[in-house]
Scaffold this active site. Structure first.
Site, PDB file in Angstrom:
ATOM      1  N   HIS A  67     -47.131   8.251-139.549  1.00  0.00           N
ATOM      2  CA  HIS A  67     -46.519   8.363-138.325  1.00  0.00           C
ATOM      3  C   HIS A  67     -46.886   7.275-137.216  1.00  0.00           C
ATOM      4  O   HIS A  67     -46.319   7.336-136.184  1.00  0.00           O
ATOM      5  CB  HIS A  67     -47.082   9.740-137.529  1.00  0.00           C
ATOM      6  CG  HIS A  67     -46.299  10.829-138.384  1.00  0.00           C
ATOM      7  ND1 HIS A  67     -45.280  11.606-138.135  1.00  0.00           N
ATOM      8  CD2 HIS A  67     -47.131  11.561-139.615  1.00  0.00           C
ATOM      9  CE1 HIS A  67     -45.035  12.742-138.911  1.00  0.00           C
ATOM     10  NE2 HIS A  67     -46.138  12.268-140.183  1.00  0.00           N
ATOM     11  N   ASP A  77     -46.959   2.075-130.714  1.00  0.00           N
ATOM     12  CA  ASP A  77     -46.568   3.332-130.967  1.00  0.00           C
ATOM     13  C   ASP A  77     -45.571   3.391-132.074  1.00  0.00           C
ATOM     14  O   ASP A  77     -44.913   2.656-132.442  1.00  0.00           O
ATOM     15  CB  ASP A  77     -45.624   3.875-129.734  1.00  0.00           C
ATOM     16  CG  ASP A  77     -46.129   5.218-129.449  1.00  0.00           C
ATOM     17  OD1 ASP A  77     -46.962   5.971-129.875  1.00  0.00           O
ATOM     18  OD2 ASP A  77     -45.927   5.388-127.840  1.00  0.00           O
TER      19      ASP A  77
END
Length: 463
Positions: free
Chosen positions: A154, A358
């Site tokens: 993730h 991110d």
């Protein structure tokens, strides 16, 4: 396809199906297909049990494995969050390593592999989530497990040039090549992962884009995670936000929502707000930045330091630019419930997502999904957020250039309605087409198509 879906994640909701896009998606996938969800649960015992604990769940099973206080310190806070997290977020300078952290990480993953191998049936598919379990498939292969095992990361995939900072980094290729499918958030991450394989003398890239290492072949694909759009739409009520915020007449709202983490670029964001205030024209409207930053991993030194820096900088900016009836920065260091967040997103004229690194950043998608189609706000998005690949109609910025971000804030506040609507339509179309259910289906379909690797041996060693 016969067999169960076995999901592995560090966190698991034990009271009901849970909330949040990923949790809801995994709950629905398991409810539809049947299977088992396995996650960690802390224990007060000195020694962790070698058996799973079962929990009630309609339509599928929930199992937990125990983490002792020592496991929590070494496996979770230590190796996972003080070594792997900064490594993957391009902050090797913040790696805080002790040899016992690596021991704890291996101990927990080996124990879980043994427990999992005992319950696996031949046709089961295993879906492992995130950086807490990089070596899990390698340990399963050592035990002779031939099942399809998929992995989804993730957060960003670590740069090959940074990996030497990882203790025993030479085993990393054995860890990831033991998976049949590596799912990553972006094409950029896929390129980084394939380049890592390309640079290894014993690995090769195949014509179909997969990677071969020893006797095993691993598929590497991008699966950008989405959100539950309907949930955000239903909760987005700007009237609730107005009643809560009590902004002045004509005052505009800028919103940022992030865990308090150095990867989110929060200090730079405040400096960008300061830059906008410095260059604000007299006729420009007042705007308030509402920065919501719930605490995160406060036992880790780097997180305590950023908390202190945020508090000092907020005070400095407000002290210099506040007026009797206007405070430019509202900094909230605690969680805000999801329904209120959706209302705040809808009320906000600007959504500020300026992370330094991110995997995806779902706040960007939640902000867009919450907007009023007739009067949408503007998304200002970091080019280092994974979401930037899918959302080119946002105002894309370099989060390290605080003046550029400040100019983007000004541009967003001045943007004409027609342009805001056009950008919103394109952004919303992408958010709806590739939502959280699309992501689940796409990944599991790809895992089902992976060739079965009958070989279980690894080229090197898992530890």
């Amino acid at each position: 396809m016969a067999g169960r879906l076995i999901v592995i994640s560090n966190r698991i909701p034990l009271e009901g199906p849970g909330s949040g896009g990923l949790v809801v998606a995994l709950h629905e996938a398991l409810t539809d297909r049947g299977g088992i969800w396995i996650g960690a649960q802390e224990t007060d015992a000195d020694t962790a049990s070698e058996k799973f604990t079962r929990h009630e769940a309609p339509g599928y099973e929930k199992l937990t494995f125990e983490l002792t206080a020592k496991d929590q310190e070494e496996y979770y806070l230590g190796f996972s969050n003080s070594v792997l997290w900064p490594l993957c977020h391009r902050r090797t300078d913040l790696i805080d390593f002790e040899s016992r952290y690596a021991d704890g990480y291996e101990r927990v993953n080996r124990r879980l592999a043994h427990m999992l191998a005992e319950i696996l049936e031949p046709e089961d598919r295993v879906w492992v989530h995130d950086y807490h379990f990089f070596p899990l498939a390698c340990f399963l292969r050592e035990l002779g497990v031939k099942n399809r095992v998929g992995y989804f990361l993730h957060i960003p995939f670590p740069n090959g040039s940074d990996l030497p900072a990882l203790p025993h980094h030479e085993t990393f290729i054995d860890w990831i090549s033991s998976y049949d499918l590596i799912g990553l958030q972006t094409q950029r991450d896929v390129a980084v992962c394939l380049e890592f394989f390309r640079g290894h003398p014993k690995a090769e890239l195949l014509l179909d884009g997969s990677a071969k290492y020893g006797s095993r072949t691993t598929q590497v694909r991008s699966f950008p995670i989405g959100i539950d759009v309907d949930v955000m739409l239903q909760a987005a009520d700007a009237r609730r936000a107005d009643a809560t915020l009590r902004l002045g007449d004509g005052e505009r709202l800028i919103i940022g929502v992030d865990r308090l983490d150095y990867s989110k670029g929060l200090v730079n964001r405040l400096k960008a707000m300061e830059s906008w205030l410095q260059h604000r024209e007299p006729d420009e409207p007042r705007a308030t930045l509402l920065q919501i930053a719930p605490p995160s991993r406060e036992k880790v030194l780097a997180y305590r330091e950023i908390r202190d820096e945020m508090e000092l900088l907020t005070g400095k900016i407000n002290g210099e630019y506040s007026e009797i009836d206007w405070t430019p920065v509202r900094y909230i260091h605690k969680p805000v419930e999801r329904e209120l967040l959706a209302a705040l997103y809808r009320r906000a004229d600007v959504g500020l997502v300026t992370s330094l690194a991110d995997g995806m950043n779902l706040v960007a998608k939640e902000y867009v999904a919450s907007q009023d189609p007739e009067d949408p706000g503007v998304l200002v998005l970091s080019n280092f957020a994974g979401a930037a690949e899918q959302m080119p109609d946002a105002l894309i910025v370099n989060p390290y250039d605080v003046d550029e971000v400040g100019e983007a804030i000004s541009q967003a506040l001045r943007m004409p309605l027609d342009e805001r609507k056009a950008r919103y339509r394109e952004l919303m179309r992408g958010v709806q087409e590739q939502d959280i259910r699309w992501w689940t289906r796409a990944y599991l379909d790809a895992l089902a198509r992976c060739p079965v690797n009958l070989a279980t041996e690894t080229e090197g060693s898992c530890d």
